[in-house]
Every structure is written in C-alpha cells, then in structure tokens.
Write an enzyme that holds these catalytic residues in place. Structure first.
Site, PDB file in Angstrom:
ATOM      1  CB  THR A 242      14.044  71.999  -2.417  1.00 40.72           C
ATOM      2  OG1 THR A 242      12.847  71.406  -1.911  1.00 40.72           O
ATOM      3  CG2 THR A 242      15.232  71.091  -2.131  1.00 40.72           C
TER       4      THR A 242
ATOM      5  CB  ALA B 236      11.909  77.659  -6.374  1.00 43.86           C
TER       6      ALA B 236
ATOM      7  N   GLY C 238     -16.385  68.820 -19.810  1.00 49.39           N
ATOM      8  CA  GLY C 238     -14.974  68.630 -19.499  1.00 49.39           C
ATOM      9  C   GLY C 238     -14.409  67.289 -19.934  1.00 49.39           C
TER      10      GLY C 238
ATOM     11  CE  LYS D 212      13.532  68.799   0.866  1.00 45.63           C
ATOM     12  NZ  LYS D 212      13.037  68.791  -0.522  1.00 45.63           N
TER      13      LYS D 212
HETATM   14  C1  R5P Z   1      11.891  66.039  -3.762  1.00 46.35           C
HETATM   15  O1  R5P Z   1      12.023  64.886  -3.399  1.00 46.35           O
HETATM   16  C2  R5P Z   1      12.356  66.505  -5.102  1.00 46.35           C
HETATM   17  O2  R5P Z   1      13.580  65.935  -5.472  1.00 46.35           O
HETATM   18  C3  R5P Z   1      12.490  68.024  -5.101  1.00 46.35           C
HETATM   19  O3  R5P Z   1      13.493  68.375  -4.159  1.00 46.35           O
HETATM   20  C4  R5P Z   1      11.209  68.693  -4.712  1.00 46.35           C
HETATM   21  O4  R5P Z   1      10.124  68.183  -5.446  1.00 46.35           O
HETATM   22  C5  R5P Z   1      11.328  70.189  -4.953  1.00 46.35           C
HETATM   23  O5  R5P Z   1      10.150  70.792  -4.528  1.00 46.35           O
HETATM   24  P1  R5P Z   1      10.114  72.348  -4.185  1.00 46.35           P
HETATM   25  O6  R5P Z   1      10.711  73.067  -5.371  1.00 46.35           O
HETATM   26  O7  R5P Z   1       8.641  72.641  -4.014  1.00 46.35           O
HETATM   27  O8  R5P Z   1      10.868  72.541  -2.935  1.00 46.35           O
END
Ligand code: R5P
Length: 316
Positions: free
Chosen positions: A230, A228, A42, A196
C-alpha cells in the site's frame, strides 16, 4: 512518580519483551516473573512466579507476527491470573491482532475482531489498553473499558524532526483517511488521498491521487504496514503526480514478506514506525523506530491513579 506500586504488577508475554521492559522502566518497576514454556507438541504451559492475589495486573502482549500463538499465550496468562485471584487484569495489546476483519463485508466471512474481544472477556480480562485500533468501533465489541491510545504524539514529534517545510499528509487508501486527516490537522498542513484498490491480501493497485501533490513533499500515514504494498504503491502514485520527497509513518510495522525489499526500492526516503510490533530493522537507514513505551507507561499510571487518559492526547 505514583504508580500505586504495591498494587501494580506488570507482566510480559513473549511477543514483545523489549517494549514491556521499556514500559516497566517508565513506571520504575520490575517486570513480574512468569515461567513460560511449551509442551513437546506445541501446547503452551506457564506458571506465574509472583503472588498476584489482590493485585492489579497488566499483561503486555502484541498479537502480531505469530498472532495465533501470541493470542493463545495471552489468554492462558489471563486464565492463570484469574485463577490466582488477581484483583483486576488489564491486557495491554499494542497491536490488536485480527482487527482487519471487523465487519461482514461479504458473504460467509468471520468477524475476527469481535471473536478476539469475546475470547479476552471470557478468559477474564477486565480492561484493554491498545493503540491505533484499525477501526475505533472495535471498542464497542467489548463490554469492558477499552483505552485506545494514539501513537500520533510521538510519531508527529519524529516528523517535526525531519524539518519538512512544504509538505502535505497523504492517506494511502480510503481506510486511512481519518488517521491521515488527524495527522494533517496536528501538523497544520493540507491532506490528500490516494485511491487504492486491493487485488489480493498481497497486491494493490493505485488508480489516482485526489488532491494536489505537485511540487510538495508528501508524508504518507497508515495504521498498518504489512507487505508495504500500500505505502509503496501510494508513494509511486504521488511521485507520478509530481510530488517531491516522500516520507511515511505507520503505527504497526508488521513488515512481512518482501516488505523491506519493496521499501528499499521505493521512492520512500524515510519510514517512521512505532514499536507496537518488534522489528528487525537495526542498521536500516530508511526505517526509524519510535518508541511509544512512555504512552503505555503513562496510561497505566493514570489507570492506577484514576486519572484522565484522553488528556494525554490533547494537541500541543
Ligand atoms: C488496510 O486497511 C490497512 O490500513 C493497511 O493499509 C494495510 O494493512 C497495509 O497492508 P500492506 O502493507 O500489505 O499493503
């Protein structure tokens, strides 16, 4: 186009050869040749198949998807370049991996963004070109020039092509407020924030929408789309708050785990993604890939000709 062509060598690691080729096309040069291989256990082995003595070398490598391997491959390429007497070595890192751990926000955690900066500098990198750093302060982790480019001009152009009339830009979490605000200013529309809370690296919950989404289309803007979670949680919250159609835009489409499935079942109509990370979304009608190769190509040309890079990003 003037590129100082005799002096410039553009190389690609194995993380994103398609983007490297597009950058080479923009500069009207051929990619340099590297023989990249791995030992049976590797370990990475490589040999530069070009004379780089006295040349200004740019190495394109995105540190994503398989970040440990690609980071190590980049460091090993830089070591080979330094030992082959390159005049200068620039790491072109469309996605700067390990950037999310950029401060000690709880006890006994690393600051990986700084560790990566140390590794790059120690290996012999003289300059970094990157895009939409998760936090601008990461530039200060280096004692060499860092050019942080923005995918915004190209993504905004794609947003304009959607011909939205009554819309707001939304930050899907507090970390994206600065970026979303810039998009809103660029597009000349209002912006709102989705509040969030991250339960784990894979799960998020949304508590509220700050601002008015009622009856408006929404463009969610985030730097990274990993699972995705967030974007989809924010999209659902905006819908709940009375929004019309939902669109989204991201600079770094990791799209890992069940991201594609999540997006498919979400109210997001279209996700615009820059090609800082290779994606496998051909035929996916919800996702449009927007190339940023011209921005990297132009930045490299300007570095070679000692021209301003910031003027690339002045608002039209
Ligand atoms: C977080 O601080 C970043 O700006 C994004 O919101 C985050 O990395 C998105 O992650 P996921 O798509 O897993 O929710």
């Amino acid at each position: 186009m003037t590129t100082g062509a005799n002096q410039l060598v553009l190389l690609s690691g194995t993380s994103h050869p398609a983007l490297a080729q597009e950058i080479a096309d923009y500069l009207n040069i051929k990619l340099g040749q590297v023989d990249l291989d791995t030992f049976p256990d590797g370990e990475i082995s490589l040999q530069l198949l070009e004379n780089v003595r006295g040349k200004d070398v740019f190495v394109v490598q995105s540190v994503a998807i398989n970040p440990n391997f690609f980071l190590m491959e980049l460091l090993i390429m830089v070591d080979a370049l330094r030992r082959s007497s390159a005049r200068s070595i620039a790491a072109v890192i469309p996605y700067y991996g390990y950037c999310r751990q950029d401060r000690k926000d709880k006890a006994r955690v690393p600051i990986t963004a700084k560790l990566v900066a140390n590794l790059l500098e120690k290996a012999g990198v003289d300059r970094v070109l990157t895009m939409d750093l998760h936090a601008n302060q990461v530039q200060g982790f280096f004692d060499i020039p860092v050019d942080n480019l923005y995918a915004m001009p190209n993504l905004v152009k794609a947003v304009r092509d959607l011909r939205l009339t009554n819309f707001v830009v939304a930050a899907p979490d507090s970390g994206s407020i600065k970026l979303a605000k810039e998009y809103a200013q660029y597009l000349g529309v209002d912006f709102i924030v989705v509040d969030k809370e991250r339960l784990s690296s894979k799960d998020v919950v949304v508590t509220s929408v700050i601002g008015n989404a009622q009856g408006k289309d929404v463009l969610l803007v985030d730097d990274i789309c990993s699972t995705a979670g967030t974007l989809v949680a924010a999209a659902n919250a905006c819908k709940h708050a009375g929004a019309g159609r939902i669109f989204a835009s991201t600079s770094h489409p990791m799209l890992v785990g069940n991201a594609l499935e999540r997006l498919k079942n979400s109210p997001i109509e279209k996700l615009l993604v820059a090609n800082t990370i290779p994606t496998n979304v051909e035929g996916n009608e919800k996702i449009s890939v927007i190339s940023v190769a011209n921005l990297f190509g132009e930045a490299i040309r300007r570095v070679m000709n000692a021209e301003s890079i910031s003027s690339l990003f002045h608002r039209p």
